[in-house]
Design a protein around this motif. Sequence first.
Motif, PDB file in Angstrom:
ATOM      1  N   MET A  60       0.844  -1.201   0.000  1.00  0.00           N
ATOM      2  CA  MET A  60       0.000   0.000   0.000  1.00  0.00           C
ATOM      3  C   MET A  60       0.883   1.256   0.000  1.00  0.00           C
ATOM      4  O   MET A  60       1.752   1.383   0.848  1.00  0.00           O
ATOM      5  N   LEU A  61       0.647   2.145  -0.954  1.00  0.00           N
ATOM      6  CA  LEU A  61       1.497   3.336  -1.018  1.00  0.00           C
ATOM      7  C   LEU A  61       0.965   4.456  -0.125  1.00  0.00           C
ATOM      8  O   LEU A  61       1.721   5.142   0.555  1.00  0.00           O
ATOM      9  N   LEU A  62      -0.365   4.630  -0.149  1.00  0.00           N
ATOM     10  CA  LEU A  62      -0.968   5.711   0.634  1.00  0.00           C
ATOM     11  C   LEU A  62      -2.114   5.142   1.461  1.00  0.00           C
ATOM     12  O   LEU A  62      -2.984   4.453   0.927  1.00  0.00           O
ATOM     13  N   GLU A  63      -2.062   5.423   2.746  1.00  0.00           N
ATOM     14  CA  GLU A  63      -3.166   4.985   3.600  1.00  0.00           C
ATOM     15  C   GLU A  63      -3.666   6.159   4.439  1.00  0.00           C
ATOM     16  O   GLU A  63      -2.873   6.809   5.130  1.00  0.00           O
ATOM     17  N   VAL A  64      -4.945   6.409   4.335  1.00  0.00           N
ATOM     18  CA  VAL A  64      -5.575   7.504   5.067  1.00  0.00           C
ATOM     19  C   VAL A  64      -6.500   6.877   6.095  1.00  0.00           C
ATOM     20  O   VAL A  64      -7.341   6.049   5.745  1.00  0.00           O
ATOM     21  N   ARG A  65      -6.295   7.242   7.362  1.00  0.00           N
ATOM     22  CA  ARG A  65      -7.126   6.640   8.414  1.00  0.00           C
ATOM     23  C   ARG A  65      -7.881   7.716   9.184  1.00  0.00           C
ATOM     24  O   ARG A  65      -7.269   8.601   9.779  1.00  0.00           O
ATOM     25  N   ASN A  66      -9.183   7.611   9.133  1.00  0.00           N
ATOM     26  CA  ASN A  66     -10.063   8.455   9.952  1.00  0.00           C
ATOM     27  C   ASN A  66      -9.737   9.946   9.902  1.00  0.00           C
ATOM     28  O   ASN A  66      -9.649  10.609  10.945  1.00  0.00           O
ATOM     29  N   LEU A  67      -9.583  10.430   8.707  1.00  0.00           N
ATOM     30  CA  LEU A  67      -9.212  11.835   8.540  1.00  0.00           C
ATOM     31  C   LEU A  67     -10.435  12.745   8.698  1.00  0.00           C
ATOM     32  O   LEU A  67     -11.478  12.507   8.092  1.00  0.00           O
ATOM     33  N   SER A  68     -10.277  13.795   9.504  1.00  0.00           N
ATOM     34  CA  SER A  68     -11.342  14.785   9.655  1.00  0.00           C
ATOM     35  C   SER A  68     -10.744  16.173   9.471  1.00  0.00           C
ATOM     36  O   SER A  68      -9.635  16.436   9.933  1.00  0.00           O
ATOM     37  N   VAL A  69     -11.509  17.019   8.779  1.00  0.00           N
ATOM     38  CA  VAL A  69     -11.064  18.404   8.574  1.00  0.00           C
ATOM     39  C   VAL A  69     -12.258  19.304   8.823  1.00  0.00           C
ATOM     40  O   VAL A  69     -13.370  19.016   8.359  1.00  0.00           O
ATOM     41  N   SER A 112     -11.465   7.231   5.513  1.00  0.00           N
ATOM     42  CA  SER A 112     -10.392   6.249   5.393  1.00  0.00           C
ATOM     43  C   SER A 112     -10.366   5.742   3.964  1.00  0.00           C
ATOM     44  O   SER A 112     -11.411   5.439   3.390  1.00  0.00           O
ATOM     45  N   LEU A 113      -9.191   5.695   3.403  1.00  0.00           N
ATOM     46  CA  LEU A 113      -9.040   5.136   2.052  1.00  0.00           C
ATOM     47  C   LEU A 113      -7.592   4.745   1.848  1.00  0.00           C
ATOM     48  O   LEU A 113      -6.722   5.085   2.658  1.00  0.00           O
ATOM     49  N   HIS A 114      -7.351   4.007   0.770  1.00  0.00           N
ATOM     50  CA  HIS A 114      -5.963   3.670   0.469  1.00  0.00           C
ATOM     51  C   HIS A 114      -5.750   3.642  -1.033  1.00  0.00           C
ATOM     52  O   HIS A 114      -6.705   3.514  -1.811  1.00  0.00           O
ATOM     53  N   VAL A 115      -4.501   3.788  -1.413  1.00  0.00           N
ATOM     54  CA  VAL A 115      -4.123   3.685  -2.824  1.00  0.00           C
ATOM     55  C   VAL A 115      -2.904   2.777  -2.889  1.00  0.00           C
ATOM     56  O   VAL A 115      -1.918   3.002  -2.175  1.00  0.00           O
TER      57      VAL A 115
END
Length: 234
Positions: free
Chosen positions: A1-10, A22-25
Amino acid sequence: MLLEVRNLSVSYKGIQALRDVSLHVNRGEMVALVGSNGAGKSTLLNALSRTVVPQAGQVVFDGKDLGRMAAFQVSRQGLLHVPEGRQVLADMSVWENLQLGMLALGQRPARYSLDQVYALFPILEERADQIAGTLSGGQQQMLAIGRALMGAPEILLLDEPSLGLSPLMSDQVFDALTRLNREGLTILLVEQNAYRALECTQRAYVLDRGRIVMEGASEMLMRDQRVIESYLGA
Ligand code: ATP
């Protein structure tokens, strides 16, 4: 997995633009992020490239936690963002814009040479000495992509690359992106034109009011009734 986004909030001063995303690439993938106006697509890319600071969550890129890195440090890791609009250095020549792209290299070796960028977008070579601000919108988009390539992306984040372009220009930009991906570049694409985005990607996430509401193979999402009704204008 190159990019992993976990529980991001803005959130922007009380407006929650992203909630628990959450997502991954994977390396080598081309992934789309679709959703209507204001869904939070640009905010997500901005949070990844650190032009917006997330309120919560984690971004792991190539095994490194981007933690509290500043935008220029993130780009030097090889996460390069081509933002929405004509974000070229308008008073500088095409060639100068491309050279400045190399600032993102930091200590890393180049991945694309100037000749490769010119081969991908021949108009940039023809217009090398032209002031960037005088190019057409499509040519500026090509320049913005070319500049990012000069910074040796491990992943390219693209925000609405076809916005405001003629159909012909838009086709040229998408052809180039497809070719880059086939040759191994990982791409995360934000696109208003959901059909187009699903057509040229392997997987996709659907964002609605700051949350991921669907994900899967692009080919499957294109045939999903909810996607067709909400995003494909049927
Ligand atoms: P579009 O396709 O219209 O660009 P988007 O899916 O990219 O939409 P965002 O631009 O990320 O959506 O916006 C998500 C939400 O955050 C919207 O409600 C928007 O109004 C709000 N927003 C975005 N940027 C800011 C900002 N700088 N300050 C305050 N609110 C913002």
